[in-house]
Design an enzyme around this catalytic site. Sequence first.
Site, PDB file in Angstrom:
ATOM      1  CG  HIS A 142      50.121 -11.223  42.303  1.00  0.00           C
ATOM      2  ND1 HIS A 142      48.779 -11.551  42.375  1.00  0.00           N
ATOM      3  CD2 HIS A 142      50.229  -9.983  42.837  1.00  0.00           C
ATOM      4  CE1 HIS A 142      48.106 -10.548  42.909  1.00  0.00           C
ATOM      5  NE2 HIS A 142      48.961  -9.592  43.198  1.00  0.00           N
TER       6      HIS A 142
ATOM      7  CD  GLU B 194      48.807 -15.122  41.611  1.00  0.00           C
ATOM      8  OE1 GLU B 194      49.734 -15.295  42.421  1.00  0.00           O
ATOM      9  OE2 GLU B 194      48.155 -14.062  41.542  1.00  0.00           O
TER      10      GLU B 194
ATOM     11  CB  ILE C 285      49.725  -6.245  41.134  1.00  0.00           C
ATOM     12  CG1 ILE C 285      50.363  -7.064  40.004  1.00  0.00           C
ATOM     13  CG2 ILE C 285      48.546  -5.415  40.605  1.00  0.00           C
ATOM     14  CD1 ILE C 285      49.458  -8.143  39.433  1.00  0.00           C
ATOM     15  NE  ARG C 286      45.927  -0.503  43.775  1.00  0.00           N
ATOM     16  CZ  ARG C 286      45.960   0.736  44.266  1.00  0.00           C
ATOM     17  NH1 ARG C 286      46.720   1.649  43.711  1.00  0.00           N
ATOM     18  NH2 ARG C 286      45.224   1.073  45.299  1.00  0.00           N
TER      19      ARG C 286
ATOM     20  CD  GLU D 250      41.403  -3.102  47.325  1.00  0.00           C
ATOM     21  OE1 GLU D 250      41.666  -2.489  48.374  1.00  0.00           O
ATOM     22  OE2 GLU D 250      42.098  -3.023  46.289  1.00  0.00           O
ATOM     23  CB  SER D 251      43.342  -6.557  51.782  1.00  0.00           C
ATOM     24  OG  SER D 251      43.672  -5.201  51.769  1.00  0.00           O
TER      25      SER D 251
ATOM     26  CB  CYS E 185      49.333  -9.495  46.733  1.00  0.00           C
ATOM     27  SG  CYS E 185      49.509  -7.733  46.397  1.00  0.00           S
TER      28      CYS E 185
HETATM   29  N1  GLN Z   1      46.534  -3.144  47.027  1.00  0.00           N
HETATM   30  C1  GLN Z   1      45.776  -4.298  47.438  1.00  0.00           C
HETATM   31  C2  GLN Z   1      45.321  -4.147  48.886  1.00  0.00           C
HETATM   32  O1  GLN Z   1      45.840  -3.336  49.606  1.00  0.00           O
HETATM   33  C3  GLN Z   1      46.554  -5.572  47.240  1.00  0.00           C
HETATM   34  C4  GLN Z   1      46.887  -5.749  45.775  1.00  0.00           C
HETATM   35  C5  GLN Z   1      47.043  -7.176  45.329  1.00  0.00           C
HETATM   36  O2  GLN Z   1      46.628  -8.103  45.986  1.00  0.00           O
HETATM   37  N2  GLN Z   1      47.571  -7.326  44.142  1.00  0.00           N
HETATM   38  O3  GLN Z   1      44.461  -4.843  49.283  1.00  0.00           O
END
Ligand code: GLN
Length: 195
Positions: free
Chosen positions: A176, A178, A140-141, A52-53, A83
């Site tokens: 991702h 990894e 992923i998102r 989560e940034s 990500c």
């Molecule tokens: N949605 C996350 C963000 O905006 C990033 C998602 C991720 O790192 N898989 O920070």
Amino acid sequence: MTSSRPIIGVLGIQGDIEKHLAALERLGADGRRVLAPKHLEGLAGLILPGGESTTISKGLVRHQLVKPIQEFAEAGGAVLGTCAGAILLSRESRNHPVPTLGLVDVEAERNAYGTQTDSFVAPADPDSASGFADLQCVFIRAPRLHAAGPDVEILARVDGAPVLVRQRNRFACTFHPELTDDPRVHAALLEAADA
Ligand code: GLN
């Protein structure tokens, strides 16, 4: 290649830290968790994992890592952001903006794929830069990268959108790497770290 194994740091605030360390190990590099500026000493490269940034950005400030990471990259250290890590490397973010490190000249749009496709796997477009076509990309998102500056090379696209870009020694990857056995993205970081 130098005879000793390169040491690559993995920012240890949040995310798939163990999986990045395992990917590095498979490629013959030593990994080190980074949670303080002194942990950057002697590193050839650094990975900023996904997560989560907003949380990671606050952690960078709390651990006093913002300037040291910027200086590490400026001094030639190789950096890979995946990500959320890619968002943090960008020049700016949008859609709930977070403070970024400004190390890659792109704009990152957070959570750009919407709720229907929060997570999906897709192959890189066949006309991606040589070596990256057909890369299986796990999103992923994920963010989308926009408005790449002239020094940014697009290494891979999915459905035409850049998903892996490079500016000098820095890589921003919206998926991702990894989470698959494909070593190519980590290998690209190691190659840049060795240059
Ligand atoms: N949605 C996350 C963000 O905006 C990033 C998602 C991720 O790192 N898989 O920070």
